[in-house]
Scaffold this motif. Structure first.
Motif, PDB file in Angstrom:
ATOM      1  N   TRP A  75       0.820  -1.219   0.000  1.00 44.21           N
ATOM      2  CA  TRP A  75       0.000   0.000   0.000  1.00 44.21           C
ATOM      3  C   TRP A  75       0.848   1.260   0.000  1.00 44.21           C
ATOM      4  N   MET A  76       2.026   1.212   0.605  1.00 42.79           N
ATOM      5  CA  MET A  76       2.925   2.360   0.509  1.00 42.79           C
ATOM      6  C   MET A  76       3.246   2.647  -0.957  1.00 42.79           C
ATOM      7  N   ALA A  77       3.574   1.585  -1.702  1.00 43.05           N
ATOM      8  CA  ALA A  77       3.891   1.760  -3.123  1.00 43.05           C
ATOM      9  C   ALA A  77       2.660   2.221  -3.899  1.00 43.05           C
ATOM     10  N   TYR A  78       1.518   1.629  -3.596  1.00 46.50           N
ATOM     11  CA  TYR A  78       0.272   1.965  -4.290  1.00 46.50           C
ATOM     12  C   TYR A  78      -0.089   3.435  -4.090  1.00 46.50           C
ATOM     13  N   ASP A  79       0.107   3.917  -2.872  1.00 52.52           N
ATOM     14  CA  ASP A  79      -0.305   5.288  -2.535  1.00 52.52           C
ATOM     15  C   ASP A  79       0.757   6.339  -2.819  1.00 52.52           C
ATOM     16  N   HIS A  80       2.039   5.957  -2.759  1.00 49.44           N
ATOM     17  CA  HIS A  80       3.095   6.971  -2.778  1.00 49.44           C
ATOM     18  C   HIS A  80       4.118   6.813  -3.905  1.00 49.44           C
ATOM     19  N   SER A  81       4.282   5.596  -4.433  1.00 50.97           N
ATOM     20  CA  SER A  81       5.338   5.357  -5.417  1.00 50.97           C
ATOM     21  C   SER A  81       4.881   5.716  -6.821  1.00 50.97           C
ATOM     22  N   ARG A  82       5.857   5.998  -7.691  1.00 48.18           N
ATOM     23  CA  ARG A  82       5.569   6.234  -9.106  1.00 48.18           C
ATOM     24  C   ARG A  82       5.599   4.943  -9.922  1.00 48.18           C
ATOM     25  N   ILE A  83       5.904   3.818  -9.289  1.00 54.03           N
ATOM     26  CA  ILE A  83       5.991   2.562 -10.031  1.00 54.03           C
ATOM     27  C   ILE A  83       4.632   2.109 -10.559  1.00 54.03           C
ATOM     28  N   PRO A  84       3.537   2.187  -9.773  1.00 54.25           N
ATOM     29  CA  PRO A  84       2.241   1.776 -10.328  1.00 54.25           C
ATOM     30  C   PRO A  84       1.805   2.683 -11.479  1.00 54.25           C
ATOM     31  N   GLU A  85       1.332   2.080 -12.546  1.00 54.43           N
ATOM     32  CA  GLU A  85       0.773   2.842 -13.660  1.00 54.43           C
ATOM     33  C   GLU A  85      -0.530   3.494 -13.213  1.00 54.43           C
ATOM     34  N   GLU A  98       8.486   4.194 -16.785  1.00 52.71           N
ATOM     35  CA  GLU A  98       9.313   5.325 -16.369  1.00 52.71           C
ATOM     36  C   GLU A  98       9.440   5.364 -14.852  1.00 52.71           C
ATOM     37  N   GLY A  99       8.335   5.097 -14.157  1.00 53.87           N
ATOM     38  CA  GLY A  99       8.381   5.073 -12.695  1.00 53.87           C
ATOM     39  C   GLY A  99       9.311   3.991 -12.181  1.00 53.87           C
ATOM     40  N   ALA A 100       9.259   2.812 -12.825  1.00 54.61           N
ATOM     41  CA  ALA A 100      10.142   1.726 -12.427  1.00 54.61           C
ATOM     42  C   ALA A 100      11.602   2.077 -12.705  1.00 54.61           C
ATOM     43  N   ALA A 101      11.851   2.770 -13.831  1.00 54.52           N
ATOM     44  CA  ALA A 101      13.218   3.175 -14.169  1.00 54.52           C
ATOM     45  C   ALA A 101      13.754   4.184 -13.154  1.00 54.52           C
ATOM     46  N   VAL A 102      12.894   5.092 -12.714  1.00 59.91           N
ATOM     47  CA  VAL A 102      13.303   6.081 -11.715  1.00 59.91           C
ATOM     48  C   VAL A 102      13.638   5.391 -10.397  1.00 59.91           C
ATOM     49  N   ARG A 103      12.804   4.427  -9.997  1.00 59.89           N
ATOM     50  CA  ARG A 103      13.067   3.693  -8.758  1.00 59.89           C
ATOM     51  C   ARG A 103      14.400   2.964  -8.844  1.00 59.89           C
ATOM     52  N   LEU A 104      14.662   2.299  -9.971  1.00 58.22           N
ATOM     53  CA  LEU A 104      15.925   1.588 -10.134  1.00 58.22           C
ATOM     54  C   LEU A 104      17.097   2.558 -10.131  1.00 58.22           C
ATOM     55  N   GLY A 105      16.951   3.711 -10.801  1.00 59.83           N
ATOM     56  CA  GLY A 105      18.027   4.687 -10.842  1.00 59.83           C
ATOM     57  C   GLY A 105      18.381   5.214  -9.474  1.00 59.83           C
ATOM     58  N   HIS A 106      17.375   5.544  -8.681  1.00 60.60           N
ATOM     59  CA  HIS A 106      17.636   6.024  -7.317  1.00 60.60           C
ATOM     60  C   HIS A 106      18.258   4.923  -6.463  1.00 60.60           C
ATOM     61  N   SER A 107      17.806   3.682  -6.642  1.00 57.89           N
ATOM     62  CA  SER A 107      18.369   2.577  -5.865  1.00 57.89           C
ATOM     63  C   SER A 107      19.847   2.375  -6.207  1.00 57.89           C
ATOM     64  N   LEU A 108      20.179   2.428  -7.495  1.00 55.72           N
ATOM     65  CA  LEU A 108      21.571   2.257  -7.897  1.00 55.72           C
ATOM     66  C   LEU A 108      22.440   3.381  -7.348  1.00 55.72           C
ATOM     67  N   SER A 109      21.956   4.609  -7.425  1.00 56.64           N
ATOM     68  CA  SER A 109      22.761   5.721  -6.905  1.00 56.64           C
ATOM     69  C   SER A 109      22.988   5.559  -5.409  1.00 56.64           C
ATOM     70  N   PHE A 110      21.981   5.041  -4.692  1.00 54.48           N
ATOM     71  CA  PHE A 110      22.127   4.870  -3.244  1.00 54.48           C
ATOM     72  C   PHE A 110      23.124   3.769  -2.907  1.00 54.48           C
ATOM     73  N   PHE A 111      22.988   2.600  -3.512  1.00 59.19           N
ATOM     74  CA  PHE A 111      23.831   1.475  -3.120  1.00 59.19           C
ATOM     75  C   PHE A 111      25.233   1.548  -3.714  1.00 59.19           C
ATOM     76  N   ILE A 112      25.401   2.279  -4.799  1.00 61.63           N
ATOM     77  CA  ILE A 112      26.747   2.532  -5.316  1.00 61.63           C
ATOM     78  C   ILE A 112      27.371   3.704  -4.566  1.00 61.63           C
ATOM     79  N   GLY A 113      26.555   4.731  -4.295  1.00 63.00           N
ATOM     80  CA  GLY A 113      27.067   5.906  -3.589  1.00 63.00           C
ATOM     81  C   GLY A 113      27.464   5.617  -2.162  1.00 63.00           C
ATOM     82  N   THR A 114      26.682   4.809  -1.454  1.00 61.40           N
ATOM     83  CA  THR A 114      27.041   4.487  -0.066  1.00 61.40           C
ATOM     84  C   THR A 114      28.211   3.518  -0.007  1.00 61.40           C
ATOM     85  N   ALA A 115      28.431   2.736  -1.066  1.00 64.16           N
ATOM     86  CA  ALA A 115      29.574   1.815  -1.089  1.00 64.16           C
ATOM     87  C   ALA A 115      30.867   2.538  -1.440  1.00 64.16           C
TER      88      ALA A 115
END
Length: 334
Positions: A75-85, A98-115
């Motif tokens: 429900w968090m994703a349903y109400d707040h995320s851009r992944i659902p069409e 596009e929403g899924a691509a944005v989620r993946l892009g932010h995830s990659l920046s986080f896990f590469i950036g924190t590493a």
């Protein structure tokens, strides 16, 4: 004539720069300051595991799958995320590419950036994610409230992520860490969970497995989850190697613990088909890595600490409350 692998690496770099780095890595520092080890440093298990981008992506796909078995997260994703069409603001049950691509892009920046990022970069990324979590609050249709800052949710979320990344690495990396070296990854990664506000986090492979299974009584395949998995993904047009495709959905469910596979109605293929599918995925992931090599960010971090490192930060847990920001304000600073 240049080696083919160099041509592939150059093409990959250009694509990654255009689609990911230019959009989601803005303001992240990897080349300096000299000697800064960041949160982990060059001798860490985290540096080794996260350097293999294809298995990192698969791990994030697996983590997202098991994470969504919590109805509150659905429900968090349903109400707040851009992944659902959405059509006219109403979710259709499909996935917005596009929403899924944005989620993946932010995830990659986080896990590469924190590493691999500087200490300041890692801290900045953690502040941004915490600030976004502060905005995710609401009520499920059954009347139960959800809150992304809830300690139980943070613990579940942390366990799903470290499980996904470590499991994909262990199964599909060409030279995976084993035994004590893999346990070191689980122990080191706690720093990431603590930076996002998590407490009482599991720090070994066994503790993570126990933590995940302990949440079973509250898990379920909601209608939201059902729309985005299994037969409902057939013919959706997503390329096999992209998140949201039937094959990647299969790969994620194939990695799940046995109890979660039963919950997700996973039917294991016969041994021959199973071996062929896993083998094909292993070859594809390692072939891609062999052709492209580590990311520029990894190479920059290696150069940053080539002359030695300073002492790492003592702790990553937030030391003071975060300012309250709106989603728009958070996105403006991301």
């Amino acid at each position: 004539m240049a080696p083919r692998t160099n041509i592939l690496a150059a093409r990959f770099e250009r694509a990654f720069d255009a689609e990911i780095r230019s959009r989601f890595f803005r303001g992240l520092e990897f080349a300096g300051p000299e000697g800064d080890p960041g949160w982990f440093g060059p001798d860490s298990a985290v540096w080794y595991v996260h350097s293999h981008l294809p298995t990192l992506v698969l791990g994030l796909v697996g983590a997202a799958y098991i994470e969504g078995l919590d109805p509150s997260i659905s429900w968090m994703a349903y109400d707040h995320s851009r992944i659902p069409e959405r059509v006219d603001g109403v979710p259709t049950g499909g996935i917005d590419p596009e929403g899924a691509a944005v989620r993946l892009g932010h995830s990659l920046s986080f896990f590469i950036g924190t590493a691999y990022g500087s200490t300041e970069t890692a801290e900045r990324l953690a502040r941004t994610v915490r600030a976004m979590h502060h905005t995710v609050k609401g009520t499920r249709p059954d009347g139960l409230p959800y809150d992304a800052d809830d300690p139980d949710w943070l613990r579940w979320n942390y366990a799903t992520v470290v499980w996904g990344l470590a499991t994909a690495h262990e199964r599909y990396h060409r030279k995976p860490l084993r035994g004590a070296d893999l346990e070191r990854y689980y122990g080191e990664f706690v720093r990431v969970g603590e930076a996002l506000g998590g407490t009482d986090l599991p720090a070994t492979k066994a503790e993570v497995a126990e933590c995940l299974e302990s949440y079973l009584p509250r898990l379920a395949v909601t209608p939201i989850k059902a729309f985005g998995t299994g037969p409902n993904l057939r013919g959706n047009g997503t390329k096999p190697w992209e998140p949201g495709s039937p094959f990647m959905d299969w790969a994620a469910r194939d990695m799940l613990p046995h109890w979660a596979q039963k919950l997700a109605l996973y039917q294991r293929p016969n041994p021959v088909v199973l071996r062929m599918r896993r083998g094909a995925l292993w070859l594809a992931l390692n072939g891609l890595y062999d052709a492209t090599g580590p990311l520029t960010e990894f190479k920059q971090a290696e150069a940053r600490v080539a002359g030695g490192t300073s002492a790492p930060v003592a702790a990553t847990a937030p030391s003071e409350p975060d300012p309250v920001l709106t989603r728009e304000e958070v996105e403006a600073t991301a």
